[in-house]
Design a protein around this motif. Structure first.
Motif, PDB file in Angstrom:
ATOM      1  N   GLY A 171       0.823  -1.213   0.000  1.00 15.38           N
ATOM      2  CA  GLY A 171       0.000   0.000   0.000  1.00 15.38           C
ATOM      3  C   GLY A 171       0.852   1.256   0.000  1.00 15.38           C
ATOM      4  N   GLY A 172       1.910   1.261   0.803  1.00 15.04           N
ATOM      5  CA  GLY A 172       2.805   2.415   0.834  1.00 15.04           C
ATOM      6  C   GLY A 172       3.483   2.650  -0.498  1.00 15.04           C
ATOM      7  N   ALA A 221      -3.602  15.410  -3.960  1.00 14.88           N
ATOM      8  CA  ALA A 221      -4.854  14.905  -3.403  1.00 14.88           C
ATOM      9  C   ALA A 221      -5.218  15.688  -2.153  1.00 14.88           C
ATOM     10  CB  ALA A 221      -4.729  13.418  -3.095  1.00 14.88           C
ATOM     11  N   GLY A 222      -4.614  16.845  -1.982  1.00 17.98           N
ATOM     12  CA  GLY A 222      -4.945  17.711  -0.856  1.00 17.98           C
ATOM     13  C   GLY A 222      -4.122  17.424   0.378  1.00 17.98           C
ATOM     14  N   GLY A 223      -4.462  18.096   1.449  1.00 17.12           N
ATOM     15  CA  GLY A 223      -3.807  17.878   2.736  1.00 17.12           C
ATOM     16  C   GLY A 223      -2.311  18.085   2.688  1.00 17.12           C
ATOM     17  N   VAL A 224      -1.599  17.074   3.183  1.00 20.64           N
ATOM     18  CA  VAL A 224      -0.145  17.143   3.272  1.00 20.64           C
ATOM     19  C   VAL A 224       0.488  17.262   1.889  1.00 20.64           C
ATOM     20  CG1 VAL A 224       1.903  15.818   3.946  1.00 20.64           C
ATOM     21  CG2 VAL A 224      -0.041  15.957   5.490  1.00 20.64           C
ATOM     22  N   ASP A 225      -0.099  16.617   0.885  1.00 14.47           N
ATOM     23  CA  ASP A 225       0.468  16.694  -0.467  1.00 14.47           C
ATOM     24  C   ASP A 225       0.493  18.129  -0.985  1.00 14.47           C
ATOM     25  OD1 ASP A 225       0.402  13.964  -0.167  1.00 14.47           O
ATOM     26  OD2 ASP A 225      -1.134  13.620  -1.681  1.00 14.47           O
ATOM     27  N   LEU A 226      -0.608  18.825  -0.796  1.00 16.85           N
ATOM     28  CA  LEU A 226      -0.676  20.223  -1.240  1.00 16.85           C
ATOM     29  C   LEU A 226       0.291  21.086  -0.435  1.00 16.85           C
ATOM     30  CD1 LEU A 226      -1.900  22.495  -2.921  1.00 16.85           C
ATOM     31  CD2 LEU A 226      -3.745  22.643  -1.234  1.00 16.85           C
ATOM     32  N   LEU A 269       7.209  12.835   3.880  1.00 26.09           N
ATOM     33  CA  LEU A 269       7.688  11.880   4.874  1.00 26.09           C
ATOM     34  C   LEU A 269       7.761  12.516   6.261  1.00 26.09           C
ATOM     35  CD1 LEU A 269       8.860   9.109   5.613  1.00 26.09           C
ATOM     36  CD2 LEU A 269      11.107  10.005   4.986  1.00 26.09           C
ATOM     37  N   ILE A 270       8.273  13.725   6.342  1.00 27.11           N
ATOM     38  CA  ILE A 270       8.389  14.411   7.629  1.00 27.11           C
ATOM     39  C   ILE A 270       7.013  14.671   8.232  1.00 27.11           C
ATOM     40  CG2 ILE A 270       9.081  16.584   8.738  1.00 27.11           C
ATOM     41  CD1 ILE A 270      11.465  16.614   6.681  1.00 27.11           C
ATOM     42  N   PHE A 271       6.112  15.249   7.448  1.00 28.50           N
ATOM     43  CA  PHE A 271       4.774  15.562   7.972  1.00 28.50           C
ATOM     44  C   PHE A 271       4.012  14.303   8.373  1.00 28.50           C
ATOM     45  CE2 PHE A 271       5.123  19.806   5.930  1.00 28.50           C
ATOM     46  CZ  PHE A 271       4.787  20.555   7.047  1.00 28.50           C
ATOM     47  N   ASP A 272       4.028  13.287   7.505  1.00 28.68           N
ATOM     48  CA  ASP A 272       3.306  12.056   7.822  1.00 28.68           C
ATOM     49  C   ASP A 272       3.897  11.358   9.044  1.00 28.68           C
ATOM     50  OD1 ASP A 272       1.495  12.451   5.798  1.00 28.68           O
ATOM     51  OD2 ASP A 272       2.371  10.966   4.436  1.00 28.68           O
ATOM     52  N   VAL A 287       4.054   4.796   5.964  1.00 29.26           N
ATOM     53  CA  VAL A 287       4.469   6.187   5.764  1.00 29.26           C
ATOM     54  C   VAL A 287       5.886   6.245   5.197  1.00 29.26           C
ATOM     55  CG1 VAL A 287       5.157   8.250   7.065  1.00 29.26           C
ATOM     56  CG2 VAL A 287       2.896   7.261   7.396  1.00 29.26           C
ATOM     57  N   GLY A 288       6.751   5.396   5.709  1.00 35.51           N
ATOM     58  CA  GLY A 288       8.121   5.337   5.193  1.00 35.51           C
ATOM     59  C   GLY A 288       8.160   4.934   3.733  1.00 35.51           C
TER      60      GLY A 288
END
Length: 156
Positions: A71-72, A89-94, A112-115, A138-139
């Protein structure tokens, strides 16, 4: 963040993603208009499907270690390809797209840092095994996104 809101407040993860992303999209509307146009449909569609398919979690699932890694990787590949076209896709990506433009750091590293920070905050409410597999996923997302955005970036 959507999952943390689900566990703590009982909110739908997709709806939470939209609500958390709203200030970022308002900012993008004024400062990074192309990021707004390239991403608003992504956050709406992905959030809808996250909530729509949530009932599938009751079905039999493959082993969680395999799911976390696969999945990652798949999420990271999709996110990486979207980010190459300045879509999100919004959120952290944006947020990562905006910050990468300002601080000249690879967008995959920023994700990676935010997640990772979000997963670390999750240790307060999520059981330890789920937290470990979330960290692994996340990694993989961050590593895959970094590799794709570095390898296929138009600057190379």
């Amino acid at each position: 963040m959507g999952l943390i809101a689900k566990y703590t407040l009982g909110l739908k993860p997709g709806l939470t993603i939209i609500l958390v992303s709203l200030p970022l999209y308002i900012y993008a509307w004024f400062e990074f208009r192309s990021y707004f146009y390239n991403g608003v449909h992504g956050v709406l569609v992905s959030s809808f499907f996250i909530d729509y398919f949530h009932s599938l979690t009751a079905l039999h699932t493959p082993p969680i270690l395999i799911s976390s890694i696969t999945g990652g990787f798949l999420l990271g590949a999709g996110i990486g390809m979207m980010l190459l076209t300045k879509a999100s896709a919004g959120g952290v990506d944006l947020l990562a797209l905006i910050l990468a433009k300002v601080i000249s750091l690879n967008v995959g590293i920023i994700i990676l840092i935010f997640d990772s920070v979000v997963v670390l905050f999750g240790w307060l409410i999520i059981q330890e095994s789920t937290l470990i597999y979330s960290g692994l996923m996340v990694g993989m997302v961050g590593l895959t996104t970094f590799c794709i955005t570095t390898t296929f970036s138009p600057q190379h």
